[in-house]
Design a protein around this motif. Structure first.
Motif, short mmCIF file in Angstrom:
data_model
loop_
_atom_site.label_atom_id
_atom_site.label_comp_id
_atom_site.label_asym_id
_atom_site.label_seq_id
_atom_site.Cartn_x
_atom_site.Cartn_y
_atom_site.Cartn_z
N ALA A 53 0.84 -1.20 0.00
CA ALA A 53 0.00 0.00 0.00
C ALA A 53 0.88 1.25 0.00
O ALA A 53 1.94 1.28 0.62
N LEU A 56 0.56 6.93 3.59
CA LEU A 56 -0.33 8.05 3.86
C LEU A 56 0.54 9.21 4.32
O LEU A 56 1.09 9.19 5.41
N GLN A 67 -6.32 10.49 -0.04
CA GLN A 67 -5.40 9.36 0.07
C GLN A 67 -6.08 8.14 0.70
O GLN A 67 -5.86 7.01 0.28
N LEU A 68 -6.91 8.39 1.71
CA LEU A 68 -7.60 7.29 2.36
C LEU A 68 -8.58 6.61 1.42
O LEU A 68 -8.70 5.37 1.40
N ARG A 71 -6.68 4.30 -0.68
CA ARG A 71 -6.26 3.13 0.11
C ARG A 71 -7.43 2.17 0.29
O ARG A 71 -7.28 0.95 0.14
N TYR A 72 -8.60 2.71 0.63
CA TYR A 72 -9.77 1.86 0.84
C TYR A 72 -10.13 1.10 -0.45
O TYR A 72 -10.49 -0.09 -0.40
N ASP A 74 -8.08 0.20 -2.86
CA ASP A 74 -7.08 -0.85 -3.06
C ASP A 74 -7.36 -2.06 -2.18
O ASP A 74 -7.23 -3.21 -2.62
N GLN A 75 -7.76 -1.81 -0.94
CA GLN A 75 -8.01 -2.93 -0.03
C GLN A 75 -9.28 -3.70 -0.41
O GLN A 75 -9.35 -4.91 -0.21
N LEU A 109 -7.98 0.05 6.09
CA LEU A 109 -6.65 0.61 5.94
C LEU A 109 -5.66 -0.44 5.47
O LEU A 109 -4.69 -0.13 4.78
N ALA A 110 -5.88 -1.67 5.89
CA ALA A 110 -4.97 -2.76 5.55
C ALA A 110 -5.73 -4.06 5.52
O ALA A 110 -6.71 -4.24 6.24
#
Length: 336
Positions: A53, A56, A67-68, A71-72, A74-75, A109-110
């Motif tokens: 990832a 941030l 950015q979040l 990320r969301y 992508d997850q 987030l992950a």
């Protein structure tokens, strides 16, 4: 000259030694015999390795939110890929759980589906949060039982939103592999020792992107052992231990933390019956976690936790949920 008389030998061991041996036998029995019933569990469910990832880097709310969101997204892609792999493997229950986690509106987030699964889900608006709670779960929490863990995060966020008067977020951190109840791992600190640096790093990242927010660790059951191991140097402002079997420390000073430490236990929680001792087992290994955190001698600030059971601390409308929300908000809990 006659030798001085020796005291008569006794065949009865001192009471402390007898109690020690009895406790050791009980703990070993629980650690070895109990898991036999679950020995035929299915093998690990495979999952693809997640893509790294992006960092941030923003702290300004609107830029951080952008950015979040990336990320969301992508997850969610990673969750869907893991769901397809699980389905192919025949793990239909795991696949269904992962598909639910990948639904639009869910914010991770992950995520890493390997080795039982890891993840960190956001409930609320992290980009603008002024009060942040990090939930650290105990035994038996995992991807296949994730709904209950998330339900607690949602209940807490709903309570915070209604009562704190500030912007809030709850982070459901499944960043380690919790042990199974009754297993050797649930009675020893090994998993906690592995998890502690991961939790500390996670809190540091949260603090870096939201430097002005108050961060509270909410640590349930075996999760309280994880938090105790992560306490020294943590960026968290408060650590809350509830439903705890102990921390592996005799008192608060041994945690070596600047964070305020709270402890609570419901009157209906079976964990009160767990012996609060530490018994050496092998070199570098011990069974049990020592002093009860709600014992006045431990030195934690105590809060009222109602009369529910071990899994009821985040039940909607409950006394412990209300008090946990107050602590997260930086307020005094009721009935402390």
């Amino acid at each position: 000259m006659a030798s001085p008389a020796r005291p008569p030998r006794t065949t009865r061991a001192p009471r402390a030694a007898r109690l020690r041996r009895a406790l050791l036998a009980a703990l070993v029995t629980a650690a070895v015999a109990v898991p036999v019933a679950g020995a035929a569990r299915p093998g690990e469910v495979p999952a693809p390795a997640p893509r790294a990832a992006g960092p941030l880097t923003a702290t300004e709310p609107s830029a951080l939110a952008t950015q979040l969101d990336a990320r969301y997204a992508d997850q969610r892609t990673a969750l869907r890929a893991a769901a397809r792999t699980a389905e192919t493997h025949g793990a239909h229950g795991r696949a269904a759980s992962l598909r639910a986690m990948a639904r639009p509106g869910r914010s991770f987030l992950a995520f890493d589906g390997r080795d039982g699964g890891r993840g960190a889900e956001v409930v609320g608006d992290l980009a603008r949060a002024e009060r942040i709670a990090v939930l650290v779960p105990g035994a038996d929490t995992g991807l296949d039982r994730y709904d209950r863990f998330r339900a607690g995060a949602v209940a807490l966020q709903d309570t915070l939103r209604r009562g704190s008067g500030r912007r809030t977020a709850v982070l459901a951190w499944l960043g380690y592999r919790p042990p199974a109840s009754g297993s050797t791992a649930s009675l020893t600190p090994g998993r906690a020792d592995q998890a502690a640096p991961l939790l500390r790093s996670f809190v540091e990242e949260v603090h870096r992107i939201r430097p002005g927010a108050r961060v509270t660790l909410l640590c349930h059951s075996y999760g309280s052992v994880v938090c105790a191991r992560a306490a020294a140097g943590t960026a968290a402002d408060a650590i809350v231990l509830y439903g705890s079997p102990g921390t592996g420390s005799d008192d608060v000073t041994e945690l070596r933390t600047r964070a305020a430490v709270w402890a609570g236990r419901s009157t209906g929680d079976w964990i009160a019956e767990v012996p609060h001792v530490r018994v050496p087992l092998l070199p570098g290994t011990e069974l049990g976690f020592g002093t009860d955190p709600v014992d006045p001698g431990f030195g934690a600030r105590r809060f009222a936790a109602g009369d529910g059971g071990h899994s009821d601390y985040l039940a909607p409308g409950s006394v412990p949920l209300s008090n946990l929300a107050r602590i997260v908000a930086g307020q005094e809990p009721a009935g402390a």
